[in-house]
Scaffold this motif. Structure first.
Motif, PDB file in Angstrom:
ATOM      1  N   THR A  54      26.636  -0.281  -0.775  1.00 29.33           N
ATOM      2  CA  THR A  54      25.632   0.212   0.171  1.00 29.33           C
ATOM      3  C   THR A  54      24.705   1.234  -0.475  1.00 29.33           C
ATOM      4  OG1 THR A  54      27.175  -0.105   2.009  1.00 29.33           O
ATOM      5  CG2 THR A  54      25.292   1.330   2.410  1.00 29.33           C
ATOM      6  N   VAL A  55      25.280   2.188  -1.187  1.00 27.98           N
ATOM      7  CA  VAL A  55      24.480   3.229  -1.824  1.00 27.98           C
ATOM      8  C   VAL A  55      23.633   2.629  -2.958  1.00 27.98           C
ATOM      9  CG1 VAL A  55      24.559   5.365  -3.172  1.00 27.98           C
ATOM     10  CG2 VAL A  55      26.070   5.089  -1.188  1.00 27.98           C
ATOM     11  N   ALA A  56      24.244   1.748  -3.743  1.00 24.48           N
ATOM     12  CA  ALA A  56      23.491   1.104  -4.835  1.00 24.48           C
ATOM     13  C   ALA A  56      22.337   0.296  -4.265  1.00 24.48           C
ATOM     14  CB  ALA A  56      24.423   0.203  -5.643  1.00 24.48           C
ATOM     15  N   ARG A  57      22.601  -0.455  -3.182  1.00 25.48           N
ATOM     16  CA  ARG A  57      21.566  -1.260  -2.541  1.00 25.48           C
ATOM     17  C   ARG A  57      20.431  -0.372  -2.045  1.00 25.48           C
ATOM     18  NH1 ARG A  57      19.972  -1.706   2.569  1.00 25.48           N
ATOM     19  NH2 ARG A  57      19.018  -3.659   3.282  1.00 25.48           N
ATOM     20  N   ALA A  58      20.796   0.713  -1.365  1.00 24.83           N
ATOM     21  CA  ALA A  58      19.784   1.608  -0.801  1.00 24.83           C
ATOM     22  C   ALA A  58      18.933   2.249  -1.899  1.00 24.83           C
ATOM     23  CB  ALA A  58      20.460   2.688   0.036  1.00 24.83           C
ATOM     24  N   SER A  59      19.577   2.590  -3.006  1.00 25.06           N
ATOM     25  CA  SER A  59      18.844   3.196  -4.122  1.00 25.06           C
ATOM     26  C   SER A  59      17.810   2.228  -4.682  1.00 25.06           C
ATOM     27  CB  SER A  59      19.816   3.614  -5.232  1.00 25.06           C
ATOM     28  OG  SER A  59      20.701   4.618  -4.784  1.00 25.06           O
ATOM     29  N   VAL A  60      18.250   1.000  -4.936  1.00 20.74           N
ATOM     30  CA  VAL A  60      17.346  -0.009  -5.495  1.00 20.74           C
ATOM     31  C   VAL A  60      16.252  -0.367  -4.488  1.00 20.74           C
ATOM     32  CG1 VAL A  60      17.181  -2.367  -6.375  1.00 20.74           C
ATOM     33  CG2 VAL A  60      19.133  -0.939  -7.008  1.00 20.74           C
ATOM     34  N   LEU A  61      16.651  -0.554  -3.225  1.00 17.50           N
ATOM     35  CA  LEU A  61      15.683  -0.910  -2.182  1.00 17.50           C
ATOM     36  C   LEU A  61      14.617   0.163  -2.023  1.00 17.50           C
ATOM     37  CD1 LEU A  61      14.737  -2.601   0.274  1.00 17.50           C
ATOM     38  CD2 LEU A  61      16.347  -1.283   1.667  1.00 17.50           C
ATOM     39  N   ASN A  62      15.051   1.395  -1.878  1.00 16.68           N
ATOM     40  CA  ASN A  62      14.095   2.480  -1.665  1.00 16.68           C
ATOM     41  C   ASN A  62      13.219   2.710  -2.891  1.00 16.68           C
ATOM     42  OD1 ASN A  62      13.368   4.473   0.431  1.00 16.68           O
ATOM     43  ND2 ASN A  62      13.841   5.970  -1.156  1.00 16.68           N
ATOM     44  N   GLY A  63      13.837   2.600  -4.074  1.00 18.94           N
ATOM     45  CA  GLY A  63      13.057   2.749  -5.294  1.00 18.94           C
ATOM     46  C   GLY A  63      11.977   1.683  -5.399  1.00 18.94           C
ATOM     47  N   ALA A  64      12.361   0.428  -5.136  1.00 20.68           N
ATOM     48  CA  ALA A  64      11.401  -0.678  -5.209  1.00 20.68           C
ATOM     49  C   ALA A  64      10.326  -0.544  -4.132  1.00 20.68           C
ATOM     50  CB  ALA A  64      12.130  -2.014  -5.067  1.00 20.68           C
ATOM     51  N   GLN A  65      10.739  -0.177  -2.925  1.00 21.32           N
ATOM     52  CA  GLN A  65       9.793  -0.022  -1.814  1.00 21.32           C
ATOM     53  C   GLN A  65       8.744   1.043  -2.112  1.00 21.32           C
ATOM     54  OE1 GLN A  65      12.026   0.970   1.673  1.00 21.32           O
ATOM     55  NE2 GLN A  65      12.026  -1.126   2.457  1.00 21.32           N
ATOM     56  N   LEU A  66       9.216   2.262  -2.322  1.00 18.05           N
ATOM     57  CA  LEU A  66       8.298   3.386  -2.433  1.00 18.05           C
ATOM     58  C   LEU A  66       7.511   3.366  -3.744  1.00 18.05           C
ATOM     59  CD1 LEU A  66      10.337   6.291  -0.801  1.00 18.05           C
ATOM     60  CD2 LEU A  66       8.644   4.759   0.222  1.00 18.05           C
ATOM     61  N   ALA A  67       8.144   2.905  -4.821  1.00 19.54           N
ATOM     62  CA  ALA A  67       7.410   2.813  -6.086  1.00 19.54           C
ATOM     63  C   ALA A  67       6.296   1.770  -5.985  1.00 19.54           C
ATOM     64  CB  ALA A  67       8.360   2.454  -7.227  1.00 19.54           C
ATOM     65  N   THR A  68       6.587   0.632  -5.351  1.00 17.83           N
ATOM     66  CA  THR A  68       5.565  -0.405  -5.164  1.00 17.83           C
ATOM     67  C   THR A  68       4.460   0.096  -4.237  1.00 17.83           C
ATOM     68  OG1 THR A  68       7.214  -2.159  -5.445  1.00 17.83           O
ATOM     69  CG2 THR A  68       5.139  -2.775  -4.391  1.00 17.83           C
ATOM     70  N   TYR A  69       4.860   0.703  -3.138  1.00 20.30           N
ATOM     71  CA  TYR A  69       3.889   1.230  -2.163  1.00 20.30           C
ATOM     72  C   TYR A  69       2.993   2.293  -2.808  1.00 20.30           C
ATOM     73  CZ  TYR A  69       2.197   3.784   1.957  1.00 20.30           C
ATOM     74  OH  TYR A  69       1.410   4.408   2.892  1.00 20.30           O
ATOM     75  N   ASP A  70       3.612   3.239  -3.464  1.00 11.40           N
ATOM     76  CA  ASP A  70       2.898   4.347  -4.102  1.00 11.40           C
ATOM     77  C   ASP A  70       1.967   3.848  -5.207  1.00 11.40           C
ATOM     78  OD1 ASP A  70       2.145   6.881  -4.808  1.00 11.40           O
ATOM     79  OD2 ASP A  70       4.094   7.523  -5.554  1.00 11.40           O
ATOM     80  N   THR A  71       2.485   2.943  -6.054  1.00 13.45           N
ATOM     81  CA  THR A  71       1.698   2.428  -7.175  1.00 13.45           C
ATOM     82  C   THR A  71       0.521   1.587  -6.695  1.00 13.45           C
ATOM     83  OG1 THR A  71       3.669   2.397  -8.589  1.00 13.45           O
ATOM     84  CG2 THR A  71       1.792   1.055  -9.298  1.00 13.45           C
ATOM     85  N   MET A  72       0.761   0.747  -5.683  1.00 13.96           N
ATOM     86  CA  MET A  72      -0.318  -0.086  -5.148  1.00 13.96           C
ATOM     87  C   MET A  72      -1.436   0.771  -4.546  1.00 13.96           C
ATOM     88  SD  MET A  72       0.029  -3.215  -5.856  1.00 13.96           S
ATOM     89  CE  MET A  72      -1.342  -3.747  -4.831  1.00 13.96           C
ATOM     90  N   LYS A  73      -1.083   1.858  -3.893  1.00 14.27           N
ATOM     91  CA  LYS A  73      -2.094   2.767  -3.345  1.00 14.27           C
ATOM     92  C   LYS A  73      -2.973   3.313  -4.472  1.00 14.27           C
ATOM     93  CE  LYS A  73      -1.317   5.863  -0.299  1.00 14.27           C
ATOM     94  NZ  LYS A  73      -0.740   7.021   0.415  1.00 14.27           N
ATOM     95  N   GLN A  74      -2.340   3.691  -5.566  1.00 17.81           N
ATOM     96  CA  GLN A  74      -3.089   4.235  -6.685  1.00 17.81           C
ATOM     97  C   GLN A  74      -3.939   3.163  -7.358  1.00 17.81           C
ATOM     98  OE1 GLN A  74      -3.179   7.427  -7.367  1.00 17.81           O
ATOM     99  NE2 GLN A  74      -1.701   7.905  -5.772  1.00 17.81           N
ATOM    100  N   TYR A  75      -3.367   1.968  -7.496  1.00 17.70           N
ATOM    101  CA  TYR A  75      -4.062   0.871  -8.186  1.00 17.70           C
ATOM    102  C   TYR A  75      -5.285   0.397  -7.407  1.00 17.70           C
ATOM    103  CZ  TYR A  75      -4.868  -3.773 -10.171  1.00 17.70           C
ATOM    104  OH  TYR A  75      -5.444  -4.874 -10.736  1.00 17.70           O
ATOM    105  N   LEU A  76      -5.135   0.249  -6.091  1.00 18.95           N
ATOM    106  CA  LEU A  76      -6.244  -0.244  -5.280  1.00 18.95           C
ATOM    107  C   LEU A  76      -7.356   0.792  -5.139  1.00 18.95           C
ATOM    108  CD1 LEU A  76      -4.230  -2.081  -2.460  1.00 18.95           C
ATOM    109  CD2 LEU A  76      -5.566  -3.126  -4.308  1.00 18.95           C
ATOM    110  N   GLY A  77      -6.953   2.048  -5.015  1.00 22.91           N
ATOM    111  CA  GLY A  77      -7.945   3.114  -4.919  1.00 22.91           C
ATOM    112  C   GLY A  77      -8.779   3.104  -3.649  1.00 22.91           C
ATOM    113  N   TRP A  78      -8.271   2.458  -2.595  1.00 19.76           N
ATOM    114  CA  TRP A  78      -9.009   2.427  -1.338  1.00 19.76           C
ATOM    115  C   TRP A  78      -8.917   3.773  -0.631  1.00 19.76           C
ATOM    116  CZ3 TRP A  78      -6.626  -2.740   0.915  1.00 19.76           C
ATOM    117  CH2 TRP A  78      -6.994  -3.789   0.072  1.00 19.76           C
ATOM    118  N   GLU A  79      -9.743   3.959   0.360  1.00 16.21           N
ATOM    119  CA  GLU A  79      -9.706   5.190   1.144  1.00 16.21           C
ATOM    120  C   GLU A  79      -8.417   5.246   1.955  1.00 16.21           C
ATOM    121  OE1 GLU A  79     -12.327   7.432   4.653  1.00 16.21           O
ATOM    122  OE2 GLU A  79     -13.010   5.536   3.775  1.00 16.21           O
ATOM    123  N   GLU A  80      -7.826   6.426   2.006  1.00 13.19           N
ATOM    124  CA  GLU A  80      -6.602   6.600   2.795  1.00 13.19           C
ATOM    125  C   GLU A  80      -6.848   6.200   4.246  1.00 13.19           C
ATOM    126  OE1 GLU A  80      -3.492   7.473   2.248  1.00 13.19           O
ATOM    127  OE2 GLU A  80      -3.654   7.878   0.104  1.00 13.19           O
TER     128      GLU A  80
END
Length: 306
Positions: free
Chosen positions: A192-218
């Protein structure tokens, strides 16, 4: 004070999103635990299971409310840690890694993907460790759900068997009494903890990186689009762990993903990705609802966007 605001903004947003889409989590658990040798559902697909449950038990009772109390409680606690702590941990790690953290927030373009991934994994792991008992209770309640007559299930995976839990607190008490803390409420906690770590890491890193890459207005459009992509990516990455986690919480003999693959050499991949469609739909929709709400709560509390 900022840290408290960030956690306050994250908890309610996660709870609302998970509550509204509880039907997908219920369907996913049912599919993962469905036994082909003694089938309960005539058509063991996402649509088939959801349709049969809706016909037999009703949409609200069968799909929307199973395990809802545990799901909402868990979401508030888990969300506060996994999303609320993310920016602060990212800021701390970017300094340790030598990334440019002079402009942490939406302008932190020099923070590496690795730093974002590690930040999400840390906060996801912490949140999951604290909320694991609620995860076990939620999974058990969703798996057990069905119509009841004279204390016997007449539908669902436990059709013909006696009712074990009457509610969230009943499930807590019964599991703790009969199975203990480690073997009961923290059953499968390593997965459960391993799953949550990987899931949250993949979620937020993808979300955060895509925001930076696209550069659209917040704004909602940017937040929703990035959230949708992050949900699909994250669920695909952690689906094998998700399946094993559900099995272990129900008392199955799988020790981990590797053990499952060894036992099911020929059909392991298909087995581990059972329920991927409802899981991906649920994860993506949860993120699309969750992240814009969290970002809006952060704005109202005068906290920088993630």
């Amino acid at each position: 004070m900022n840290l408290l605001k960030e956690m306050t903004a994250a908890g309610p947003g996660c709870a609302i999103a998970n509550g509204l889409l509880n039907c997908f989590e219920t369907t996913k658990v049912k599919l993962q635990l469905h036994n082909p040798s003694s089938p309960v559902y005539t058509v063991p697909t996402t649509r088939g299971v959801m349709t049969q449950i809706a016909q037999e038990e009703g949409i609200v009772r069968g799909l929307l409310t199973p395990g809802l109390s545990a799901s909402l409680t868990r979401s508030v606690l888990y969300g506060a840690y996994r999303v609320g702590l993310y920016s602060s941990v990212r800021s701390a790690l970017s300094g340790l890694n030598g990334d440019d953290d002079d402009n942490i927030g939406t302008d932190s373009t020099n923070i590496t993907f690795t730093t974002r991934l590690l930040s999400g994994m840390i906060t996801g792991g912490i949140g999951s460790l604290l909320s694991c008992p609620l995860d076990v209770v939620r999974t058990r309640m969703q798996a057990d759900s069905g119509l009841i007559h004279k204390n016997i299930y007449t539908t669902g995976l436990r059709k013909g068997q006696a009712v074990r839990y009457t509610g969230m607190m009943s499930a807590f008490y019964t599991i703790l009494k009969e199975e203990g803390l480690q073997r009961g409420l923290y059953r499968g906690s390593s997965v459960t903890v391993a799953r949550a770590s990987v899931l949250n890491g993949a979620q937020l890193a993808t979300y955060d990186t895509m925001k930076q890459y696209l550069g659209w207005e917040e704004g909602p459009i940017l937040h929703s689009f990035c959230a949708l992509l992050s949900g699909i990516v994250a669920q695909t990455v952690i689906m094998p762990m998700d399946t094993v986690k559900s099995q272990m919480m129900l008392g199955h003999s799988w020790k981990d993903v590797y053990h499952c693959i060894i036992q099911r050499r020929n059909g392991a991949l298909l087995y581990l990705y059972r329920g991927w469609i409802p899981a991906s739909c649920g994860q993506s929709l949860i993120m699309v609802l969750q992240m814009p709400m969290i970002e809006e709560f952060r704005r109202l509390l005068v906290v920088e966007a993630i």
